[in-house]
Design a protein around this motif. Sequence first.
Motif, mmCIF file in Angstrom:
data_model
loop_
_atom_site.group_PDB
_atom_site.id
_atom_site.type_symbol
_atom_site.label_atom_id
_atom_site.label_comp_id
_atom_site.label_asym_id
_atom_site.label_seq_id
_atom_site.Cartn_x
_atom_site.Cartn_y
_atom_site.Cartn_z
ATOM 1 N N THR A 1 14.320 8.529 5.622
ATOM 2 C CA THR A 1 13.363 7.527 5.172
ATOM 3 C C THR A 1 13.843 6.946 3.854
ATOM 4 O O THR A 1 14.160 7.683 2.929
ATOM 5 C CB THR A 1 11.971 8.170 4.972
ATOM 6 O OG1 THR A 1 11.547 8.707 6.213
ATOM 7 C CG2 THR A 1 10.965 7.157 4.488
ATOM 8 N N GLU A 2 13.892 5.643 3.787
ATOM 9 C CA GLU A 2 14.304 4.982 2.560
ATOM 10 C C GLU A 2 13.100 4.674 1.679
ATOM 11 O O GLU A 2 13.175 4.697 0.469
ATOM 12 C CB GLU A 2 15.045 3.687 2.890
ATOM 13 C CG GLU A 2 15.528 2.954 1.673
ATOM 14 C CD GLU A 2 16.269 1.689 2.012
ATOM 15 O OE1 GLU A 2 17.228 1.384 1.294
ATOM 16 O OE2 GLU A 2 15.899 1.014 2.983
ATOM 17 N N VAL A 3 11.965 4.389 2.311
ATOM 18 C CA VAL A 3 10.784 3.969 1.565
ATOM 19 C C VAL A 3 9.526 4.326 2.358
ATOM 20 O O VAL A 3 9.545 4.363 3.577
ATOM 21 C CB VAL A 3 10.840 2.449 1.281
ATOM 22 C CG1 VAL A 3 10.758 1.640 2.549
ATOM 23 C CG2 VAL A 3 9.774 2.011 0.310
ATOM 24 N N LEU A 4 8.446 4.612 1.643
ATOM 25 C CA LEU A 4 7.115 4.740 2.238
ATOM 26 C C LEU A 4 6.310 3.554 1.744
ATOM 27 O O LEU A 4 6.176 3.354 0.539
ATOM 28 C CB LEU A 4 6.417 6.029 1.778
ATOM 29 C CG LEU A 4 6.952 7.343 2.291
ATOM 30 C CD1 LEU A 4 6.232 8.499 1.595
ATOM 31 C CD2 LEU A 4 6.775 7.455 3.782
ATOM 32 N N LEU A 5 5.805 2.773 2.645
ATOM 33 C CA LEU A 5 4.991 1.622 2.279
ATOM 34 C C LEU A 5 3.533 2.051 2.329
ATOM 35 O O LEU A 5 3.081 2.594 3.327
ATOM 36 C CB LEU A 5 5.243 0.485 3.264
ATOM 37 C CG LEU A 5 6.712 0.064 3.324
ATOM 38 C CD1 LEU A 5 7.047 -0.523 4.660
ATOM 39 C CD2 LEU A 5 7.007 -0.890 2.207
ATOM 40 N N CYS A 6 2.809 1.847 1.262
ATOM 41 C CA CYS A 6 1.407 2.266 1.204
ATOM 42 C C CYS A 6 0.528 1.058 0.923
ATOM 43 O O CYS A 6 0.748 0.339 -0.040
ATOM 44 C CB CYS A 6 1.207 3.331 0.126
ATOM 45 S SG CYS A 6 -0.472 3.977 0.082
ATOM 46 N N LEU A 7 -0.469 0.867 1.785
ATOM 47 C CA LEU A 7 -1.419 -0.224 1.634
ATOM 48 C C LEU A 7 -2.822 0.332 1.492
ATOM 49 O O LEU A 7 -3.192 1.278 2.193
ATOM 50 C CB LEU A 7 -1.376 -1.148 2.854
ATOM 51 C CG LEU A 7 -0.050 -1.851 3.133
ATOM 52 C CD1 LEU A 7 -0.132 -2.599 4.464
ATOM 53 C CD2 LEU A 7 0.291 -2.812 2.010
ATOM 54 N N SER A 8 -3.605 -0.252 0.611
ATOM 55 C CA SER A 8 -4.994 0.174 0.465
ATOM 56 C C SER A 8 -5.848 -0.475 1.545
ATOM 57 O O SER A 8 -5.551 -1.569 2.023
ATOM 58 C CB SER A 8 -5.513 -0.195 -0.921
ATOM 59 O OG SER A 8 -5.516 -1.598 -1.083
ATOM 60 N N CYS A 9 -6.899 0.215 1.909
ATOM 61 C CA CYS A 9 -7.872 -0.282 2.882
ATOM 62 C C CYS A 9 -9.254 -0.246 2.238
ATOM 63 O O CYS A 9 -9.461 0.424 1.226
ATOM 64 C CB CYS A 9 -7.853 0.581 4.149
ATOM 65 S SG CYS A 9 -6.308 0.440 5.081
ATOM 66 N N GLU A 10 -10.195 -0.958 2.835
ATOM 67 C CA GLU A 10 -11.533 -1.043 2.257
ATOM 68 C C GLU A 10 -12.464 0.061 2.719
ATOM 69 O O GLU A 10 -13.572 0.178 2.194
ATOM 70 C CB GLU A 10 -12.118 -2.416 2.545
ATOM 71 C CG GLU A 10 -11.338 -3.509 1.831
ATOM 72 C CD GLU A 10 -12.006 -4.862 1.911
ATOM 73 O OE1 GLU A 10 -13.236 -4.913 2.089
ATOM 74 O OE2 GLU A 10 -11.294 -5.860 1.791
ATOM 75 N N SER A 11 -12.026 0.883 3.698
ATOM 76 C CA SER A 11 -12.866 1.977 4.178
ATOM 77 C C SER A 11 -12.020 2.976 4.962
ATOM 78 O O SER A 11 -10.895 2.664 5.369
ATOM 79 C CB SER A 11 -13.984 1.449 5.083
ATOM 80 O OG SER A 11 -13.431 0.943 6.287
#
Length: 140
Positions: free
Chosen positions: A73-83
């Motif tokens: 794995t080169e990168v972990l992409l993390c996105l926020s969610c509203e719930s």
Amino acid sequence: MANKQIFVNLAVKNLEKSKAFFAALGYTFNEKFTDANAACMVIQEGSIHAMLLVEDFFKTFTSKSLTDTSKSTEVLLCLSCESRTEVDEMVAKAVAAGGTVPREPQDYGFMYGHGFQDIDGHLWELMYMDPNAEVTHQNA
């Protein structure tokens, strides 16, 4: 000061299949920056984008070899969610579109996370942070 934008570049094996995968998750593409070699996926209008680049085209931007996502794995992409529900719904959409789930959901009380691996092996983490929950710190 102008609004900063981020463009995360990801190598993909088949651009049309990758576009279809992310469209199934509800993402759109900026056609102005999309052609046979690349697609500009809009994650957050005006600020967050993922450039899906065909592997051979991606290689023109670096002298380094591409990561074999089946082995590393080169990168972990993390996105926020509203719930929490949005986290689970996005993971379900990813699985229905051909993605996989690399691990079980993580529940820390104040933060809930889960994720998926897309069809090119990139890891996407989704998290919801409860603004009303008390944050507790644990010593390692």
